[in-house]
Enzyme design. Structure first.
Site, PDB file in Angstrom:
ATOM      1  N   ASP A 178       1.267  -1.043   0.018  1.00 55.98           N
ATOM      2  CA  ASP A 178      -0.438   0.367   0.162  1.00 55.98           C
ATOM      3  C   ASP A 178       1.020   1.332   0.361  1.00 55.98           C
ATOM      4  OD1 ASP A 178      -2.932   1.053   0.253  1.00 55.98           O
ATOM      5  OD2 ASP A 178      -2.004   1.779   1.855  1.00 55.98           O
ATOM      6  N   TYR A 304      -3.765  10.982   2.235  1.00 57.32           N
ATOM      7  CA  TYR A 304      -3.809  11.129   0.123  1.00 57.32           C
ATOM      8  C   TYR A 304      -4.036  12.988  -0.033  1.00 57.32           C
ATOM      9  CZ  TYR A 304      -6.075   6.226   1.367  1.00 57.32           C
ATOM     10  OH  TYR A 304      -5.417   5.005   1.211  1.00 57.32           O
ATOM     11  N   HIS A 357      -4.425  -7.645   0.122  1.00 59.87           N
ATOM     12  CA  HIS A 357      -3.667  -6.628  -0.833  1.00 59.87           C
ATOM     13  C   HIS A 357      -2.524  -6.662   1.356  1.00 59.87           C
ATOM     14  CE1 HIS A 357      -3.105  -2.530  -0.747  1.00 59.87           C
ATOM     15  NE2 HIS A 357      -3.436  -1.733   0.573  1.00 59.87           N
TER      16      HIS A 357
END
Length: 379
Positions: A178, A304, A357
């Protein structure tokens, strides 16, 4: 300041009492209008999880388990960084820094630290030993929250390079998934004099480069890209554009924080339709707790904004040896041809039989074997 100080997780009783009170007084929405997860995390399951969280989950026991590995804090670039640091009993061990992402934490690595650090005690070979460093990303878990902008992937990578130097490691490996894959990539590009090689499980920054009919590998990744764009990327857009707005809801509501995170453990894991097919409730809640007790919903989301917002992050060319593990249920599975422009020395490529993930958390045995197999090539 260069001091490295011991750290132990010790959540105040008042925080735990407040958590239980909020869980018991949750104002619930009505149930979804479908029989699956297509409208989001199902009401019944989230209510069950939150009831368990309030009435049965034993944080003090879990806290003790999380504290079994040595933890520390140190200040780098004006920010306090929390990290696990476990040295191997084998003197020839290779230093390895492992980085988590969102919505993960250092909890992801608790099943793999022991085997990586002391392979002999877990049926392996001393030649595969690592000194393991697992930092909490800035704004995540017990690392401090940035008070200024500018804390993107490259800055974090530079901090990690300082951390490894401060711990006395002049040559080391790096692994991540990630955001950890992005930080690990930047670390390989920016600290190639000391970072001997990197290993990643995600390469979202690489762009499709399809010539003619897509190969099976490309078709799989293109399907993942489309599904992510159509059905799975809303969280990213919100966190990239308005993380502060989101933070008010998630910091005030433990059920909201849990649902926001746990939905991704359904969507991104190889769990045959339900997160509890692969994780225990305690494991899931351990990770949620690191967000709740530190009130880090907004600060973690800002990564983000830093990366996809007004200032886009820099593209890198990584020249150090790179290993890639392709887990079949990854959000977008890596494609070697697409990666070659950015990773000039792909020295290892592995198609994993299962997993998604959260590789180390989901499939610790496969993860440990994969990390050993790759870094054996560059020790």
């Amino acid at each position: 300041m260069t001091a490295v100080s011991p750290f132990r997780i010790a959540v105040p009783d008042a925080v735990l009492d407040d958590l239980k009170s909020r869980l018991r007084n949750t104002r619930w929405p009505e149930a979804e209008l479908v029989g699956d997860w297509s409208q989001g995390a199902p009401l019944k399951w989230i209510k069950d999880i939150c009831t368990y969280w309030a009435e049965q989950y034993d944080w003090r026991n879990r806290e003790a388990l999380l504290n079994r590995f040595a933890q520390f804090t140190t200040e780098i670039d004006g920010l306090g960084i929390h990290f696990i640091h476990t040295r191997s009993p084998h003197k020839e061990a290779m230093p390895l820094i492992i980085t988590h992402g969102w919505p993960g934490s250092v909890v992801e690595f608790h099943k793999v630290i022991g085997p990586l650090v002391d392979p002999v005690a877990h049926g392996g070979n001393a030649a595969d030993a690592f000194h393991v460093v697992c930092p909490s990303l800035p704004g995540f878990g017990f690392s401090a929250k940035p008070t200024t902008t500018g804390w993107g992937v490259d800055r974090i990578a530079r901090v990690w390079a300082v951390l490894m130097d401060r711990l006395g490691y002049a040559r080391y490996g790096a692994q991540g998934g990630d955001w950890g894959s992005a930080v690990t990539t930047a670390l390989g590009a920016l600290d190639g004099d000391h970072c001997a090689g990197i290993h990643i499980t995600l390469a979202m920054a690489t762009r499709p480069n399809v010539e003619g009919k897509p190969t099976a590998e490309e078709a799989r990744a293109l399907e993942g890209i489309k599904h992510y764009a159509d059905w799975d990327s809303g969280y990213s857009k919100q966190q990239a554009t308005r993380p502060q707005t989101l933070g008010y809801a998630l910091t005030d509501s433990p059920s909201g924080q849990a649902a926001w995170i746990l939905e991704k453990y359904w969507a991104w894991t190889d769990c045959n339709g339900h997160p509890e097919n692969i994780f225990t409730r305690d494991e899931l809640l351990d990770n949620v707790m690191l967000y709740w007790v530190t009130a880090s919903a907004a600060s973690s989301a800002r990564l983000y904004w830093e990366s996809f917002g007004p200032k886009r992050r820099t593209a890198h060319t990584v020249k150090v040896p790179t290993g890639v593990a392709v887990f079949p249920k990854e959000i977008v599975t890596p494609v070697r041809k697409w990666m070659e422009a950015s990773y000039a020395n792909i020295a290892h490529w592995s198609e994993m039989p299962k997993g998604g993930h959260f590789a180390a958390f989901e499939q610790p045995d496969l993860f440990v074997k994969e990390v050993r197999d790759y870094f054996r090539k560059i020790r």
